[in-house]
Design an enzyme around this catalytic site. Structure first.
Site, PDB file in Angstrom:
ATOM      1  N   ARG A 185      -1.250  14.472  22.944  1.00 51.41           N
ATOM      2  CA  ARG A 185      -0.392  14.689  21.693  1.00 51.41           C
ATOM      3  C   ARG A 185      -1.476  15.396  20.714  1.00 51.41           C
ATOM      4  NH1 ARG A 185       4.614  11.841  20.845  1.00 51.41           N
ATOM      5  NH2 ARG A 185       5.386  11.410  22.706  1.00 51.41           N
ATOM      6  N   LYS A 251      -2.948   9.502  23.140  1.00 50.90           N
ATOM      7  CA  LYS A 251      -3.374  10.138  21.759  1.00 50.90           C
ATOM      8  C   LYS A 251      -4.781   9.975  21.532  1.00 50.90           C
ATOM      9  CE  LYS A 251       1.236   8.899  19.753  1.00 50.90           C
ATOM     10  NZ  LYS A 251       1.955   7.936  18.904  1.00 50.90           N
ATOM     11  N   CYS A 475      15.933   9.213  12.712  1.00 46.05           N
ATOM     12  CA  CYS A 475      15.450   8.537  14.009  1.00 46.05           C
ATOM     13  C   CYS A 475      16.470   7.708  14.609  1.00 46.05           C
ATOM     14  CB  CYS A 475      14.308   7.671  13.380  1.00 46.05           C
ATOM     15  SG  CYS A 475      13.640   7.153  15.091  1.00 46.05           S
ATOM     16  N   CYS A 514      11.451   0.134  12.989  1.00 54.11           N
ATOM     17  CA  CYS A 514      11.615  -0.475  14.243  1.00 54.11           C
ATOM     18  C   CYS A 514      10.290  -0.982  14.636  1.00 54.11           C
ATOM     19  CB  CYS A 514      12.323   0.240  15.090  1.00 54.11           C
ATOM     20  SG  CYS A 514      11.454   1.550  16.267  1.00 54.11           S
TER      21      CYS A 514
HETATM   22 FE1  SRM Z   1       6.581   7.677  16.568  1.00 59.69          FE
HETATM   23  C1  SRM Z   1       9.132   7.771  18.967  1.00 59.69           C
HETATM   24  C2  SRM Z   1       8.399   9.560  14.509  1.00 59.69           C
HETATM   25  C3  SRM Z   1       3.898   8.659  15.127  1.00 59.69           C
HETATM   26  C4  SRM Z   1       4.963   5.169  18.343  1.00 59.69           C
HETATM   27  N1  SRM Z   1       8.265   8.544  16.646  1.00 59.69           N
HETATM   28  C5  SRM Z   1       9.168   8.441  17.822  1.00 59.69           C
HETATM   29  C6  SRM Z   1      10.566   9.145  17.464  1.00 59.69           C
HETATM   30  C7  SRM Z   1      10.389  10.584  18.257  1.00 59.69           C
HETATM   31  C8  SRM Z   1      11.891   8.726  17.751  1.00 59.69           C
HETATM   32  C9  SRM Z   1      12.550   8.952  19.327  1.00 59.69           C
HETATM   33  O1  SRM Z   1      11.745   8.734  20.319  1.00 59.69           O
HETATM   34  O2  SRM Z   1      13.707   9.234  19.203  1.00 59.69           O
HETATM   35  C10 SRM Z   1      10.452   9.456  15.998  1.00 59.69           C
HETATM   36  C11 SRM Z   1      11.133  10.639  15.304  1.00 59.69           C
HETATM   37  C12 SRM Z   1      11.600  10.084  13.918  1.00 59.69           C
HETATM   38  C13 SRM Z   1      12.159  11.290  13.117  1.00 59.69           C
HETATM   39  O3  SRM Z   1      13.441  11.470  12.907  1.00 59.69           O
HETATM   40  O4  SRM Z   1      11.163  12.137  12.686  1.00 59.69           O
HETATM   41  C14 SRM Z   1       9.114   9.244  15.618  1.00 59.69           C
HETATM   42  N2  SRM Z   1       6.182   9.029  15.192  1.00 59.69           N
HETATM   43  C15 SRM Z   1       6.964   9.661  14.407  1.00 59.69           C
HETATM   44  C16 SRM Z   1       6.319   9.968  12.874  1.00 59.69           C
HETATM   45  C17 SRM Z   1       7.220  11.358  12.574  1.00 59.69           C
HETATM   46  C18 SRM Z   1       6.409   8.920  12.015  1.00 59.69           C
HETATM   47  C19 SRM Z   1       6.183   9.471  10.796  1.00 59.69           C
HETATM   48  O5  SRM Z   1       6.985   9.051   9.721  1.00 59.69           O
HETATM   49  O6  SRM Z   1       4.958  10.135  10.423  1.00 59.69           O
HETATM   50  C20 SRM Z   1       4.817  10.575  13.638  1.00 59.69           C
HETATM   51  C21 SRM Z   1       4.650  11.850  14.169  1.00 59.69           C
HETATM   52  C22 SRM Z   1       3.326  11.741  14.793  1.00 59.69           C
HETATM   53  C23 SRM Z   1       2.858  12.933  15.262  1.00 59.69           C
HETATM   54  O7  SRM Z   1       2.886  14.260  14.426  1.00 59.69           O
HETATM   55  O8  SRM Z   1       2.767  13.295  16.624  1.00 59.69           O
HETATM   56  C24 SRM Z   1       4.932   9.311  14.653  1.00 59.69           C
HETATM   57  N3  SRM Z   1       4.738   7.113  16.654  1.00 59.69           N
HETATM   58  C25 SRM Z   1       3.754   7.436  15.824  1.00 59.69           C
HETATM   59  C26 SRM Z   1       2.635   6.548  15.782  1.00 59.69           C
HETATM   60  C27 SRM Z   1       1.494   6.597  14.916  1.00 59.69           C
HETATM   61  C28 SRM Z   1       0.255   7.470  15.454  1.00 59.69           C
HETATM   62  O9  SRM Z   1       0.521   8.067  16.541  1.00 59.69           O
HETATM   63  O10 SRM Z   1      -0.905   7.446  15.087  1.00 59.69           O
HETATM   64  C29 SRM Z   1       2.734   5.722  16.691  1.00 59.69           C
HETATM   65  C30 SRM Z   1       2.066   4.390  17.240  1.00 59.69           C
HETATM   66  C31 SRM Z   1       0.957   4.674  17.828  1.00 59.69           C
HETATM   67  C32 SRM Z   1       1.244   4.805  19.378  1.00 59.69           C
HETATM   68  O11 SRM Z   1       1.678   5.718  19.901  1.00 59.69           O
HETATM   69  O12 SRM Z   1       0.960   3.520  20.104  1.00 59.69           O
HETATM   70  C33 SRM Z   1       4.444   5.871  17.505  1.00 59.69           C
HETATM   71  N4  SRM Z   1       6.902   6.702  18.214  1.00 59.69           N
HETATM   72  C34 SRM Z   1       6.033   5.847  18.906  1.00 59.69           C
HETATM   73  C35 SRM Z   1       6.763   5.170  19.724  1.00 59.69           C
HETATM   74  C36 SRM Z   1       6.381   3.830  20.774  1.00 59.69           C
HETATM   75  C37 SRM Z   1       5.457   4.376  21.929  1.00 59.69           C
HETATM   76  C38 SRM Z   1       5.383   3.097  22.575  1.00 59.69           C
HETATM   77  O13 SRM Z   1       3.959   3.015  23.173  1.00 59.69           O
HETATM   78  O14 SRM Z   1       5.868   2.429  23.018  1.00 59.69           O
HETATM   79  C39 SRM Z   1       8.208   5.635  19.940  1.00 59.69           C
HETATM   80  C40 SRM Z   1       9.277   5.419  20.975  1.00 59.69           C
HETATM   81  C41 SRM Z   1       8.954   5.865  22.443  1.00 59.69           C
HETATM   82  O15 SRM Z   1       7.912   6.796  22.808  1.00 59.69           O
HETATM   83  O16 SRM Z   1       9.637   5.521  23.380  1.00 59.69           O
HETATM   84  C42 SRM Z   1       8.111   6.875  19.224  1.00 59.69           C
HETATM   85 FE1  SF4 Z   2      11.800   5.632  14.306  1.00 58.53          FE
HETATM   86 FE2  SF4 Z   2      10.875   3.353  14.846  1.00 58.53          FE
HETATM   87 FE3  SF4 Z   2       9.152   5.486  14.683  1.00 58.53          FE
HETATM   88 FE4  SF4 Z   2      10.372   4.585  12.527  1.00 58.53          FE
HETATM   89  S1  SF4 Z   2       8.973   3.333  13.894  1.00 58.53           S
HETATM   90  S2  SF4 Z   2      10.131   6.633  13.285  1.00 58.53           S
HETATM   91  S3  SF4 Z   2      12.262   3.789  13.174  1.00 58.53           S
HETATM   92  S4  SF4 Z   2      10.876   5.001  16.357  1.00 58.53           S
END
Ligand code: SRM
Ligand code: SF4
Length: 604
Positions: A185, A251, A475, A514
């Site tokens: 990513r 990542k 989300c 979540c």
């Molecule tokens: Fe995330 C899934 C938003 C950073 C772990 N993340 C999602 C989704 C796409 C929901 C979905 O799958 O349907 C969310 C979209 C929400 C929306 O309406 O915008 C979403 N993630 C975000 C963002 C926009 C949060 C924010 O408010 O800034 C971040 C976008 C980052 C980017 O520009 O790429 C974001 N997500 C993260 C991070 C933090 C980081 O990367 O530093 C994490 C935790 C670190 C990690 O990856 O372990 C993270 N997102 C997840 C996960 C859990 C992954 C896992 O290993 O289980 C999901 C769900 C999944 O992948 O199944 C997820």
């Molecule tokens: Fe959606 Fe959960 Fe990521 Fe928040 S933490 S943006 S509720 S997937």
């Protein structure tokens, strides 16, 4: 049916034949792909997650996206395409605020798409900022979302506007390739040029890693930019990823001690710059971070990365590639809840993983070098760089750039972009740095911000260090509010802090809707994770430097219960902390919670 004549084929033949069949009907072409791929390789699909098959059958990320986009009957796309579109930087969503009403009216959900841009290190020019601003007005919900991985998201883009949006971004030299999906990513990087003259070098490293690990498929250009392949002259191959890509997302971040502003230990792969005599002499390599977890599944937990060695600057690309390949070849493809690299490492052991990477590299890592962090998060306000240019790190609550009443953040930044020649740098904490500006421009910027009601100096130490993920209304995985609620909760906690003279105290507070961890809540001194509407788990004891997971303190709390729990702790902290002691360390010393020593011990 064409399928009957063509099976079985050697794997290398597959692409050539696909390229010849542009005239075959969609259904035929799709079933042809399925049959061909299934029979030509001995893969037992029943043992693998459904997504593995979708990736494999997608013809290098094409799927039936073109057909889905052209379908006028629905605002959605086919299920398999919802998975493939992620690799192109977009997620299908629907407005959850309208869910009940749409159901009542027997309408399909109000579908729209999130689009995430790929911006390694978060650096954009003023004209790119203006373009994103313009696109958000024209095709999205009029806001820009700055994410926790240093990029923009647009929300609310309807299907018929997807292509126009991507093309408009492309006109401004931005793309969305691999911003999501089972690939590497957006690569994060220490954002602040004022902090070090080494910023440009680090940013270049992040950019090169991102380019090196991009998928090679031409599907993106073909589908979104109408750049057609000429059959036979060029074939898609994925030299790094192969035809099923990675088991899961991947990542990377590059940080510069003493600032852990990208939370390097939460990344699958982290590079920690080691500076000697003003030069980056190499990077410590950290592997196996990840924060996603699931309620009720103890095998899925947040984990912090382990430092496994040191590499030279010119080894960074191959180290990135080989770490990724070890995960590609060994990661779990059965259960997506357990498929991140952190589990591959815990299943085999860190030593095994290190040796395996070294085997792929053909050499051993050098011993890791000493380093120390003093904080995570961003340092807000004006800072002068060593080049005499100014840099303003501006707090953007929840990363949402919007005009709200008299607080006109979006208008202000638009005017700034029209005024300066420097850069905008998105941080990993949902903030923005207006970077590399002259003293003259600094004065103008301050005036513009003031005129638009954006007053950077007046924010509590708690709010400055807050992150909230998007959660509702877009989300699909959110159990509770985050971005729309944390600011309200913070105001209430600020009242308690004020009573104890702690309003200026910097405390890291993060909330997610979540347990997936998008706002990195498990690294916060005060972390909240949504359990259900209006209810949150409260976690305490992460540290201010981002090197310790926090620990569950209380479960399923309402707002009143949260405030009641925090009140005595804050009072105790004000009265009994030692000099300079941070809240996260205090709650452990005073045994409010036990220190979480490793991810597998973490409990929700
Ligand atoms: Fe995330 C899934 C938003 C950073 C772990 N993340 C999602 C989704 C796409 C929901 C979905 O799958 O349907 C969310 C979209 C929400 C929306 O309406 O915008 C979403 N993630 C975000 C963002 C926009 C949060 C924010 O408010 O800034 C971040 C976008 C980052 C980017 O520009 O790429 C974001 N997500 C993260 C991070 C933090 C980081 O990367 O530093 C994490 C935790 C670190 C990690 O990856 O372990 C993270 N997102 C997840 C996960 C859990 C992954 C896992 O290993 O289980 C999901 C769900 C999944 O992948 O199944 C997820
Ligand atoms: Fe959606 Fe959960 Fe990521 Fe928040 S933490 S943006 S509720 S997937």
């Amino acid at each position: 049916m064409i399928t009957a004549q063509l099976n079985p084929l050697p794997k290398g033949e597959r692409q050539r034949i696909f390229l010849h069949y542009s005239t075959v009907s969609v259904i035929d072409r799709y079933s042809y792909n399925i049959k061909l791929n299934t029979m030509s390789d001995n893969i037992n699909w029943s043992e693998l997650s459904e997504t593995e098959k979708i990736k494999y059958e997608s013809n290098y990320l094409r799927g039936t996206l073109v057909e889905s986009l052209a379908d006028p009957i629905t605002g959605s796309i086919a299920f398999a395409d919802t998975q493939i579109s992620k690799f192109h930087g977009m997620y299908q969503q629907f407005d959850r605020d309208l869910e009940k009403e749409r159901k009542r009216q027997k309408l399909e959900p109000a579908f729209s798409f999130l689009i995430r841009v790929r911006i390694p290190g978060g650096v954009v020019s003023p004209s790119q900022w203006l373009k994103m601003d313009e696109i958000s007005e024209q095709y999205a919900n009029h806001t820009l979302k700055l994410t926790t991985r240093q990029t923009f998201q647009l929300h609310g883009v309807i299907k018929t506007n997807l292509k126009k949006t991507i093309q408009a971004m492309n006109d401004s030299l931005m793309d969305t390739i691999a911003a999501c999906g089972d690939v590497n990513r957006n690569v994060m990087c220490h954002p602040n040029p004022a902090e070090s003259p080494l910023h440009a070098e680090m940013h270049e490293t992040a950019r090169r890693i991102s380019e090196h690990l991009l998928p090679s498929t031409t599907a993106y250009h073909e589908i979104w930019l109408d750049k057609k392949l000429i059959a036979d002259s060029k074939q898609d191959v994925e030299p790094i990823y192969g035809d099923r890509y990675l088991p899961r997302k991947f990542k990377i971040a590059v940080v510069l001690p003493p600032y852990n502003d990208c939370d390097v230990f939460s990344q699958d792969l982290g590079f920690i710059a080691i500076v000697e005599n003003g030069k980056i002499v190499g990077y410590n390599v950290a592997v196996g971070g990840g924060l996603g977890s699931t309620f009720g599944i103890p095998e899925a937990y947040p984990r912090l990365a382990d430092v496994i060695g040191f590499c030279l600057p010119d080894q960074v690309l191959e180290v990135s590639e080989k770490v990724l390949l070890v995960q590609k070849d060994n990661g779990n493809r059965q259960n997506r809840k357990l498929s991140r690299m952190k589990y591959t490492i815990d299943n085999h052991g860190v030593d095994w993983f290190k040796k395996e990477v070294e085997k792929y590299l053909g050499y051993e890592f050098q011993e890791a070098k000493p380093f120390a962090f003093i904080r995570n998060g961003d340092r807000l306000g004006w800072k002068k760089g060593t080049d005499s240019k100014w840099n303003l790190t501006l707090f953007v609550e929840g990363g949402r750039v919007a005009d709200k009443g008299d607080y006109k953040m979006k208008s202000a930044l638009r005017e700034v972009a029209q005024t300066i020649a420097g850069q905008f740098i998105l941080t990993g904490n949902q903030n923005v740095i207006i970077a590399n500006v002259t003293s003259e421009e600094k004065k103008k910027i301050s005036l513009i911000l003031k005129e638009n009601g954006v007053l950077p100096g007046e924010i509590s130490g708690l709010r400055q260090n807050s992150i909230a993920c998007v959660a509702l209304n877009t989300c699909g995985l959110a159990f509770a509010e985050a971005e729309r609620y944390l600011p309200i909760l913070i105001s209430k906690i600020e009242t308690i802090l004020d009573q104890h003279g702690l309003l200026k105290e910097e405390i890291v507070i993060r909330m997610t809707g979540c347990p997936n961890g998008c706002g990195r809540p498990y690294l916060a001194e005060i972390g909240f994770v949504g359990k259900s509407e209006g209810h949150y788990n409260l976690y305490l004891g992460g540290n201010f430097i981002g090197t310790r997971l926090n620990t569950l303190y209380k479960e399923t709390l309402t707002e009143d219960e949260i405030l009641a729990e925090l009140k005595p702790i804050i009072a105790d902290y004000a009265a009994n902390r030692t000099e300079g002691e941070k809240l996260g360390d205090f709650v452990i010393r005073k045994q409010y919670v036990k220190e979480t020593l490793k991810g597998s011990d973490f409990r929700h």
